[in-house]
Design a protein around this motif. Structure first.
Motif, PDB file in Angstrom:
ATOM      1  N   TYR A  76       0.303  -9.856  10.737  1.00  0.00           N
ATOM      2  CA  TYR A  76      -0.901  -9.195  10.686  1.00  0.00           C
ATOM      3  C   TYR A  76      -1.305  -8.446   9.343  1.00  0.00           C
ATOM      4  N   GLU A  77      -0.064  -7.671   9.045  1.00  0.00           N
ATOM      5  CA  GLU A  77      -0.316  -7.139   7.773  1.00  0.00           C
ATOM      6  C   GLU A  77      -0.600  -8.006   6.469  1.00  0.00           C
TER       7      GLU A  77
ATOM      8  N   HIS B 163       3.609  -7.593  13.620  1.00  0.00           N
ATOM      9  CA  HIS B 163       3.048  -6.876  12.954  1.00  0.00           C
ATOM     10  C   HIS B 163       2.949  -7.170  11.310  1.00  0.00           C
ATOM     11  N   LYS B 164       3.925  -7.804  11.020  1.00  0.00           N
ATOM     12  CA  LYS B 164       4.307  -8.172   9.471  1.00  0.00           C
ATOM     13  C   LYS B 164       3.241  -9.176   9.330  1.00  0.00           C
TER      14      LYS B 164
ATOM     15  N   ASN C  36       3.002 -17.296   8.128  1.00  0.00           N
ATOM     16  CA  ASN C  36       2.079 -16.098   8.233  1.00  0.00           C
ATOM     17  C   ASN C  36       0.579 -16.131   9.098  1.00  0.00           C
TER      18      ASN C  36
ATOM     19  N   LYS D 248      -4.060  -9.214   6.164  1.00  0.00           N
ATOM     20  CA  LYS D 248      -5.027  -8.350   5.566  1.00  0.00           C
ATOM     21  C   LYS D 248      -5.458  -8.829   4.058  1.00  0.00           C
TER      22      LYS D 248
END
Length: 296
Positions: free
Chosen positions: A283-284, A280-281, A248, A287
């Motif tokens: 970057y999510e 995208h996964k 990640n 958060k």
């Protein structure tokens, strides 16, 4: 008097090591006042630098800059030249300006540090190289790419002379990016490949700088429309970041994005979409899980 300021500095350094920055600040300040009163200009610059670094570590960059500006005006007229400590002080002030996004003052200050450091003995050439490197980076940020190349090449020349491969790699990295921005992809590719050879020869273990260089090399291959090699290098960079920092990591996400861009250029849209989704996964996930800052 010597025992007094020396004791204060020892206390300040100890407190700094314990991260009790506010207490350390008071000791540095007292020592600096004594040193100035006794015309110990070189030591005053060294202590002023420690004081400014202390302020930065407290999160007070503006105060570090203000303190440094005041001190340079006070000490510079009295300090015999060339001064090693003043060169170090000017260089760090340039770094502060850069961190504050004041690129004009950063440029002026690094130029001043270079003029001073050029007068020093050969044993200080690595310090001179560092100022050339940093000035090159500032000029890159300002868009003065031709002059940036001049200073980065000078940093490379000096760092080659003193056989400092890790520092040399940093200058090659920045130089390659400048060539990319100029659209000179042949020079950019040659520079990144040279950098990669230096990194792998001197540090065969995987590391952030190697992953970064694989990424930049892949990006240049993509811009040259050499897609097979672009994918090879970009996938290698993704693999390195994944091994270093886990699945990640934001640099891994950037690698997936660049892989997706390369596949999209070839109209392989389904494969491109798969990589964009992976990015995208990540970057999510960022958060809720801040980026890994353990960069070498």
């Amino acid at each position: 008097e010597r025992a007094n300021w020396q004791f204060l500095l020892e206390q300040a350094d100890s407190l700094q090591g314990l991260k009790t920055y506010e207490e350390a600040h008071q000791y540095y300040k007292q020592a600096l006042e004594i040193l100035i009163q006794n015309a110990k200009w070189e030591k005053a610059f060294e202590t002023g630098l420690a004081l400014a670094n202390n302020l930065q570590k407290q999160g007070s960059l503006k105060q570090a800059i203000a303190s440094s500006e005041k001190l340079i005006k006070e000490l510079a007229p009295n300090t015999p030249q060339p001064s090693v400590a003043m060169g170090n002080f000017l260089h760090k002030l340039g770094v502060f300006y850069y961190l504050d996004n004041d690129y004009n003052k950063a440029q002026q200050t690094f130029e001043r540090a270079i003029l001073l450091r050029q007068q020093l003995a050969k044993e200080h050439e690595l310090d001179l190289a560092r100022s050339h490197h940093n000035l090159g980076v500032v000029l890159k940020e300002k868009g003065n790419l031709t002059l940036a190349i001049k200073h980065l090449q000078e940093a490379i020349r000096l760092r080659k002379t003193h056989s400092k491969p890790t520092l040399l790699a940093d200058s090659y990295h920045e130089l390659g990016i400048v060539y990319e921005q100029l659209g000179d992809y042949d020079q950019a590719l040659a520079t990144h490949l040279t950098n990669l050879a230096i990194l792998e020869q001197n540090n065969p273990d995987i590391n952030y700088k190697t992953g970064r260089t694989y990424s930049e090399t892949g990006i240049v291959y993509r811009k040259r429309k050499t897609f097979d090699k672009a994918l090879k290098y970009l996938k290698k960079s993704q693999s390195i970041f994944n091994e270093l920092y886990g699945p990640n990591d934001v640099d891994g996400a950037r690698a997936y994005t660049n892989i997706g861009n390369t596949l999209a250029d070839q109209k392989k849209f389904e494969e491109a979409l798969s990589n964009y989704q992976k990015a995208h996964k990540i970057y999510e996930a960022q958060k809720n899980d801040p980026p890994n800052l353990a960069r070498n």
